[in-house]
Design a protein around this motif. Sequence first.
Motif, short mmCIF file in Angstrom:
data_model
loop_
_atom_site.label_atom_id
_atom_site.label_comp_id
_atom_site.label_asym_id
_atom_site.label_seq_id
_atom_site.Cartn_x
_atom_site.Cartn_y
_atom_site.Cartn_z
N PHE A 34 -9.74 13.88 3.82
CA PHE A 34 -8.13 13.05 3.24
C PHE A 34 -7.50 13.18 2.65
CE2 PHE A 34 -10.76 10.29 5.88
CZ PHE A 34 -10.06 9.01 6.26
N LEU A 35 -6.16 13.49 2.39
CA LEU A 35 -5.58 13.51 1.08
C LEU A 35 -5.29 12.37 0.77
CD1 LEU A 35 -3.32 15.09 -0.45
CD2 LEU A 35 -1.80 14.90 1.16
N LEU A 36 -5.48 12.00 -0.26
CA LEU A 36 -4.99 10.79 -0.75
C LEU A 36 -3.95 10.88 -2.27
CD1 LEU A 36 -8.64 9.97 -1.57
CD2 LEU A 36 -7.10 9.36 -0.20
N GLU A 37 -2.55 10.11 -2.91
CA GLU A 37 -2.64 9.91 -3.38
C GLU A 37 -3.73 8.81 -4.36
OE1 GLU A 37 2.20 8.03 -4.60
OE2 GLU A 37 1.97 9.24 -2.59
N PRO A 38 -3.30 9.30 -6.39
CA PRO A 38 -3.65 7.93 -7.26
C PRO A 38 -3.06 7.26 -7.28
CG PRO A 38 -3.14 10.37 -8.28
CD PRO A 38 -2.46 10.68 -6.61
N LYS A 39 -3.62 6.08 -7.86
CA LYS A 39 -2.91 5.00 -8.71
C LYS A 39 -2.69 4.90 -9.94
CE LYS A 39 -3.11 2.41 -3.97
NZ LYS A 39 -3.16 0.85 -3.68
N GLN A 55 -11.75 5.27 0.18
CA GLN A 55 -11.15 4.41 -0.97
C GLN A 55 -12.10 4.38 -1.91
OE1 GLN A 55 -7.96 2.96 1.31
NE2 GLN A 55 -6.62 3.74 0.17
N ARG A 56 -12.56 4.29 -0.82
CA ARG A 56 -13.81 3.58 -1.44
C ARG A 56 -15.12 4.54 -2.62
NH1 ARG A 56 -18.99 3.88 -0.50
NH2 ARG A 56 -18.65 3.79 2.07
N GLU A 57 -15.25 5.24 -1.54
CA GLU A 57 -16.08 6.60 -2.60
C GLU A 57 -15.64 6.61 -3.39
OE1 GLU A 57 -18.76 7.49 -1.84
OE2 GLU A 57 -19.53 6.24 -0.56
N VAL A 58 -14.08 7.15 -3.58
CA VAL A 58 -13.24 7.59 -4.48
C VAL A 58 -13.20 6.86 -6.39
CG1 VAL A 58 -11.00 8.44 -5.66
CG2 VAL A 58 -12.00 9.12 -2.92
N LEU A 59 -13.27 5.17 -5.64
CA LEU A 59 -13.60 4.61 -6.21
C LEU A 59 -14.31 4.99 -6.99
CD1 LEU A 59 -12.09 2.15 -7.85
CD2 LEU A 59 -11.98 0.71 -5.94
N GLU A 60 -15.32 4.32 -6.63
CA GLU A 60 -16.61 4.64 -6.89
C GLU A 60 -17.48 4.99 -7.40
OE1 GLU A 60 -19.22 1.54 -2.66
OE2 GLU A 60 -19.26 3.70 -3.22
N GLU A 61 -17.38 6.41 -7.69
CA GLU A 61 -17.68 8.22 -7.71
C GLU A 61 -16.75 7.95 -9.61
OE1 GLU A 61 -18.08 11.29 -5.75
OE2 GLU A 61 -19.38 10.63 -4.15
N THR A 62 -15.45 7.92 -9.03
CA THR A 62 -14.76 7.95 -10.53
C THR A 62 -13.73 7.25 -10.79
OG1 THR A 62 -12.64 8.43 -8.72
CG2 THR A 62 -14.24 10.16 -8.93
N GLY A 63 -13.88 6.17 -10.27
CA GLY A 63 -12.96 4.48 -10.46
C GLY A 63 -12.11 5.30 -10.26
N ILE A 64 -11.22 5.76 -9.88
CA ILE A 64 -9.62 5.56 -9.42
C ILE A 64 -9.95 5.45 -7.85
CG2 ILE A 64 -7.88 8.17 -8.58
CD1 ILE A 64 -8.32 7.93 -11.39
N ALA A 65 -8.42 4.61 -8.40
CA ALA A 65 -7.66 3.80 -6.78
C ALA A 65 -6.54 4.47 -6.44
CB ALA A 65 -7.44 2.22 -7.07
N THR A 66 -7.01 4.92 -4.42
CA THR A 66 -6.31 6.00 -4.24
C THR A 66 -5.16 5.02 -3.11
OG1 THR A 66 -7.33 6.53 -2.89
CG2 THR A 66 -7.91 7.62 -4.79
N SER A 67 -4.34 5.75 -2.87
CA SER A 67 -3.63 5.13 -1.06
C SER A 67 -4.18 6.77 0.11
CB SER A 67 -2.44 5.32 -1.49
OG SER A 67 -1.36 6.50 -2.17
N VAL A 68 -3.75 6.24 1.02
CA VAL A 68 -4.49 7.41 2.15
C VAL A 68 -2.92 7.60 2.61
CG1 VAL A 68 -5.44 8.14 4.21
CG2 VAL A 68 -5.88 6.15 2.54
N LYS A 69 -2.72 9.79 2.07
CA LYS A 69 -1.89 10.19 2.85
C LYS A 69 -1.69 10.87 4.20
CE LYS A 69 1.43 10.46 0.54
NZ LYS A 69 1.94 9.63 0.57
N GLY A 70 -2.90 11.17 4.29
CA GLY A 70 -3.69 11.33 5.54
C GLY A 70 -4.77 11.87 6.29
#
Length: 165
Positions: A89-94, A54-69
Amino acid sequence: MSKRGKVWLAVSGLVITSDGRWLVVKKKYGGLKGKWSLPAGFVNEGETIDQAVQREVLEETGIATSVKGIMSVRSGVIQGEISDNMIIFLLEPKGEHIIIQERELSEGAFLFPTDIAHDEHASVLIQYLLEAMPAPLLQMDGTLNPGEQFGYTVYNIFVGNTENK
């Protein structure tokens, strides 16, 4: 290399919107330079793998996510000595407003799988995941406590279908 030693643990996130678009990025460096790939990075001290992705996706793209699995695990050895491991991971964007980290990335976009399926700039991993979808997921269960004697501040297990327990 000395900072990470010879055993690497990385995470990567496949972020899929409700309408089926994938969050893909193009790195400015390394073996994936100029290729569509997934946001990814190393797990830091003091964080779990789900926190790291979640940190890496947010740092690289500004997209906050929730973990699906967890979708898959990639493991390899570089030049016969470095154990290179990645949990995908499979993630869902917020949200969907991308703000790329310009130090590492040249581009970021939400694209439909059909738009990248035959793109010569899609990484090998993206091509593989496109063929493997939909993949069964390992889902996180953070309710276990192995005992106070271990001193865990966070303890998660990722397992297959838990609905039939």
